[in-house]
Scaffold this motif. Sequence first.
Motif, PDB file in Angstrom:
ATOM      1  N   THR A 289       0.793  -1.282   0.031  1.00  0.00           N
ATOM      2  CA  THR A 289      -0.024   0.008  -0.133  1.00  0.00           C
ATOM      3  C   THR A 289       0.963   1.169   0.185  1.00  0.00           C
ATOM      4  O   THR A 289       2.090   0.983   0.505  1.00  0.00           O
ATOM      5  N   SER A 290       0.404   2.205  -0.417  1.00  0.00           N
ATOM      6  CA  SER A 290       1.139   3.592  -0.547  1.00  0.00           C
ATOM      7  C   SER A 290       1.601   3.885   0.939  1.00  0.00           C
ATOM      8  O   SER A 290       0.814   3.823   2.026  1.00  0.00           O
ATOM      9  N   SER A 291       3.093   4.162   1.026  1.00  0.00           N
ATOM     10  CA  SER A 291       3.302   4.609   2.408  1.00  0.00           C
ATOM     11  C   SER A 291       2.701   5.992   2.855  1.00  0.00           C
ATOM     12  O   SER A 291       2.587   6.756   2.257  1.00  0.00           O
ATOM     13  N   ALA A 292       2.357   5.939   4.236  1.00  0.00           N
ATOM     14  CA  ALA A 292       1.660   7.050   4.578  1.00  0.00           C
ATOM     15  C   ALA A 292       2.557   8.230   4.679  1.00  0.00           C
ATOM     16  O   ALA A 292       2.229   9.226   4.116  1.00  0.00           O
ATOM     17  N   ILE A 293       4.172   7.803   4.776  1.00  0.00           N
ATOM     18  CA  ILE A 293       4.992   8.879   4.772  1.00  0.00           C
ATOM     19  C   ILE A 293       4.974   9.811   3.182  1.00  0.00           C
ATOM     20  O   ILE A 293       4.879  11.037   3.241  1.00  0.00           O
ATOM     21  N   ARG A 294       5.072   8.707   2.292  1.00  0.00           N
ATOM     22  CA  ARG A 294       5.036   9.176   1.016  1.00  0.00           C
ATOM     23  C   ARG A 294       3.711  10.134   0.721  1.00  0.00           C
ATOM     24  O   ARG A 294       3.993  11.100   0.022  1.00  0.00           O
TER      25      ARG A 294
ATOM     26  N   SER B  49       8.499  -6.549   4.651  1.00  0.00           N
ATOM     27  CA  SER B  49       7.287  -7.106   4.658  1.00  0.00           C
ATOM     28  C   SER B  49       6.857  -7.680   3.474  1.00  0.00           C
ATOM     29  O   SER B  49       5.887  -8.620   3.333  1.00  0.00           O
ATOM     30  N   LEU B  50       7.372  -7.162   2.402  1.00  0.00           N
ATOM     31  CA  LEU B  50       7.199  -7.774   1.092  1.00  0.00           C
ATOM     32  C   LEU B  50       7.574  -9.391   1.152  1.00  0.00           C
ATOM     33  O   LEU B  50       7.111 -10.022   0.096  1.00  0.00           O
ATOM     34  N   TYR B  51       8.300  -9.778   2.169  1.00  0.00           N
ATOM     35  CA  TYR B  51       8.847 -11.213   2.131  1.00  0.00           C
ATOM     36  C   TYR B  51       8.021 -11.915   3.264  1.00  0.00           C
ATOM     37  O   TYR B  51       8.407 -12.924   3.814  1.00  0.00           O
ATOM     38  N   GLN B  52       7.124 -11.189   3.770  1.00  0.00           N
ATOM     39  CA  GLN B  52       6.215 -11.830   4.750  1.00  0.00           C
ATOM     40  C   GLN B  52       6.790 -12.402   5.875  1.00  0.00           C
ATOM     41  O   GLN B  52       6.503 -13.488   6.109  1.00  0.00           O
ATOM     42  N   PRO B  53       7.614 -11.749   6.747  1.00  0.00           N
ATOM     43  CA  PRO B  53       8.073 -12.239   7.992  1.00  0.00           C
ATOM     44  C   PRO B  53       6.743 -12.075   9.187  1.00  0.00           C
ATOM     45  O   PRO B  53       5.868 -11.392   8.899  1.00  0.00           O
ATOM     46  N   ARG B  54       7.430 -12.575  10.212  1.00  0.00           N
ATOM     47  CA  ARG B  54       6.579 -12.391  11.376  1.00  0.00           C
ATOM     48  C   ARG B  54       7.416 -11.564  12.462  1.00  0.00           C
ATOM     49  O   ARG B  54       8.420 -11.930  12.780  1.00  0.00           O
ATOM     50  N   TYR B  55       7.121 -10.349  12.384  1.00  0.00           N
ATOM     51  CA  TYR B  55       7.701  -9.338  13.414  1.00  0.00           C
ATOM     52  C   TYR B  55       7.769  -9.508  14.719  1.00  0.00           C
ATOM     53  O   TYR B  55       6.670 -10.050  15.252  1.00  0.00           O
ATOM     54  N   VAL B  56       8.884  -9.255  15.498  1.00  0.00           N
ATOM     55  CA  VAL B  56       8.987  -9.379  16.929  1.00  0.00           C
ATOM     56  C   VAL B  56       9.496  -8.308  17.296  1.00  0.00           C
ATOM     57  O   VAL B  56      10.613  -7.774  16.887  1.00  0.00           O
ATOM     58  N   SER B  57       8.800  -7.304  18.104  1.00  0.00           N
ATOM     59  CA  SER B  57       9.312  -6.050  18.515  1.00  0.00           C
ATOM     60  C   SER B  57       9.894  -6.240  19.881  1.00  0.00           C
ATOM     61  O   SER B  57       9.562  -6.856  20.753  1.00  0.00           O
TER      62      SER B  57
ATOM     63  N   ILE C 290       1.465   0.314 -13.037  1.00  0.00           N
ATOM     64  CA  ILE C 290       2.417   1.427 -12.662  1.00  0.00           C
ATOM     65  C   ILE C 290       2.654   1.529 -10.996  1.00  0.00           C
ATOM     66  O   ILE C 290       3.365   1.469 -10.564  1.00  0.00           O
ATOM     67  N   ASN C 291       1.219   1.883 -10.408  1.00  0.00           N
ATOM     68  CA  ASN C 291       0.984   2.083  -9.286  1.00  0.00           C
ATOM     69  C   ASN C 291       1.483   1.062  -8.249  1.00  0.00           C
ATOM     70  O   ASN C 291       2.386   1.381  -7.203  1.00  0.00           O
ATOM     71  N   LYS C 292       1.186  -0.263  -8.498  1.00  0.00           N
ATOM     72  CA  LYS C 292       1.562  -1.318  -7.765  1.00  0.00           C
ATOM     73  C   LYS C 292       3.213  -1.355  -7.858  1.00  0.00           C
ATOM     74  O   LYS C 292       3.837  -1.769  -6.876  1.00  0.00           O
ATOM     75  N   LEU C 293       3.869  -1.224  -9.116  1.00  0.00           N
ATOM     76  CA  LEU C 293       5.227  -1.414  -9.197  1.00  0.00           C
ATOM     77  C   LEU C 293       5.779  -0.111  -8.600  1.00  0.00           C
ATOM     78  O   LEU C 293       7.078  -0.426  -7.968  1.00  0.00           O
TER      79      LEU C 293
END
Lengths: 401, 401
Positions: free
Chosen positions: A19-24, A139-147, B260-263
Amino acid sequence: MDQPYDPACTYSERARLLTSSAIREILKITERPDIISFAGGLPSPDGFPVDVVRAAYDKVLSTQGRSALQYGPTEGYGPLRAWVAEDLSRQGARVGPDNILILSGSQQGLDLLGKVLIDPGSKVLVETPSYLGALQSFSLYQPRYVSVPSDAGGLQPESLTPALAQGGRFLYALPNFQNPTGRTLDRQRRNALVEATARLNLPLVEDDPYGELRYAGEPQPGLLALGQEAGANVIRMGSFSKVLAPGLRLGYLAAAPSLINKLVQAKQATDLHTATLTQMAVHEIVKDGFLAGHLPAVRELYRQQCTHMLDAMSQHFPQTVRWDTPEGGMFIWVTLPAHIDSTRLLEQAVARGVAFVPGAPFYAGDPQHNTLRLSFVTVSEARIREGVRILGELISAYPQA
Amino acid sequence: MDQPYDPACTYSERARLLTSSAIREILKITERPDIISFAGGLPSPDGFPVDVVRAAYDKVLSTQGRSALQYGPTEGYGPLRAWVAEDLSRQGARVGPDNILILSGSQQGLDLLGKVLIDPGSKVLVETPSYLGALQSFSLYQPRYVSVPSDAGGLQPESLTPALAQGGRFLYALPNFQNPTGRTLDRQRRNALVEATARLNLPLVEDDPYGELRYAGEPQPGLLALGQEAGANVIRMGSFSKVLAPGLRLGYLAAAPSLINKLVQAKQATDLHTATLTQMAVHEIVKDGFLAGHLPAVRELYRQQCTHMLDAMSQHFPQTVRWDTPEGGMFIWVTLPAHIDSTRLLEQAVARGVAFVPGAPFYAGDPQHNTLRLSFVTVSEARIREGVRILGELISAYPQA
């Protein structure tokens, strides 16, 4: 009116996570010149040595143009790898050129580490909060995060229990002037951290884009150097973005040769290699010690900007607001009273012409909604004071829960 | 002696698929200057406009240095996106800047397409044979390849049956002077291809790094332009590597806005954006039509080199050897008598100081071991003739099965 031609694809599961980054999205709004933006992670262009860069490109293209414009090895330009290895050795690490991979910006190192170290469901340990761009890459590699818990002194090494670390692919940490908190690990925590990760057999990713931007406190040894003494497996990432210029997109990764070898293979499939011309020009700039003369002015610029913001915060923020005083880098982390949601505050602030980044997206786990990140480096003193004054008003006027 | 410090990581399943590319390993040997190498995929540095590049960097850094060295948008530098869109529009496609993503070399497009379109086990259709670098990029996302048959005229569109295409995420094709075969699709096959992919609802990836390097035959319309007329979903990738210089690492991808948006989101997590300075300098070079004046000389250089090699092959190769005559690009594809294994032939050739790339790694499915790829662009005429003579001797002397 015609709809634009927009045929559909079947996306991967991974793509559905994007999803588009909140920051962006915020940065898009805050590109308007009338906005006083504390949201950016941009370094100050006042620190860019434009003429030195220009002279270096000119020299490389005049004397080695054909090589500079040709394909090059995936590992990186040999003399630049050697320079990075020597630079790290001066800081106490035992590394040679074979330990170095040149990156198209250190963000690329996060993607490559995700590629070769993360399977869906793999445990990855991160600081609380952590760098948003790293969370997005991994996240694109779908890890399980531990904080891993943090306090004002940064990551708490004593929380690294065997149960927490068990099966972890790596722990990702920014020891210097962390993004987003600006926090720095002291010597005791550094020692405890590398000892814990060595004992737990947990690879430790040291991301250090800001380390050269220290303007207060005592310099601390890098985790790579300390970790080698302690028998830890430290993977270090560095960047030329903050010491030279981010628009060059140049960084590096230092690691064990077997991991470098895997990362080289992954990088070959990802972008073949980092631009030869860029690598040769940056080597031309740094090879004779330019940075030692250049960095003091950058540090002084950042120190002044930071001082202006801290001063304005003391003046304008209500006493219920807390913040950490950074020893370097670009960010101040602010904790508001518990009833204030910084995302709602941002909406009010943008309406008044001020922007910042809410803290929530920096948490891999449960977010603290009353936090926010302020960047002070690209805004003039007068606008820092004006923007902080407006934020102070909005915080004071924020409705009680 | 001390072993180098080389602590181990737990690799992802994906990383276990990574092995060093056969081509890269061969290129390492063939970097020795005494080797006559037909193995490379390197463009000729005689075609690099070094002084023009130098002037462009100088101008950009003189006039817009601070912007050129700062972070930029993930989508790419606006004026360069607009230039690419106009260039494609001149070739008949209906695209605007929003259809364009600037890439850190077109190889990056392959990785990003893999990221957002391939799940483990997804069907991906490729030519037989296909570009090795694409197979390597896609393979990290663990597709199931389906090989589409080819002949001397390239990919055979009539073989695209509903059963073959069913569930395919995309078909990857190089329509012009294909790597590795040098083959080009004629107009009839292009029409049949875009019509078939439209009918089958199969996205078609058109990779066209060599399209501007035509030195014989009639220019053909691009698949993007043809596909839009036919209602096909064409994703086009292009590169500045062969028309300007590969060491800049600059390419682009044109596609539907939603893709394009996804990429863009995937690229943000991968390398944030392509170097601002590179994009501005290349825009400075191309914006006033430089390529139209520059490319005829590059094409003529490649034509001459190709002619030398074809001539030497006619003279020195036994009559049992067959090859395709390319209309452009960098490669000649050779089919040896069926009993000759080109990997074994390579060992013999390297011992005699000559290198090429065996055909087998270019096949996603069952390889044809009696094939090989010759590149003619970086070797002098005398060495082309000498290298081809030696290959001819070795082929003639190769033991019968």
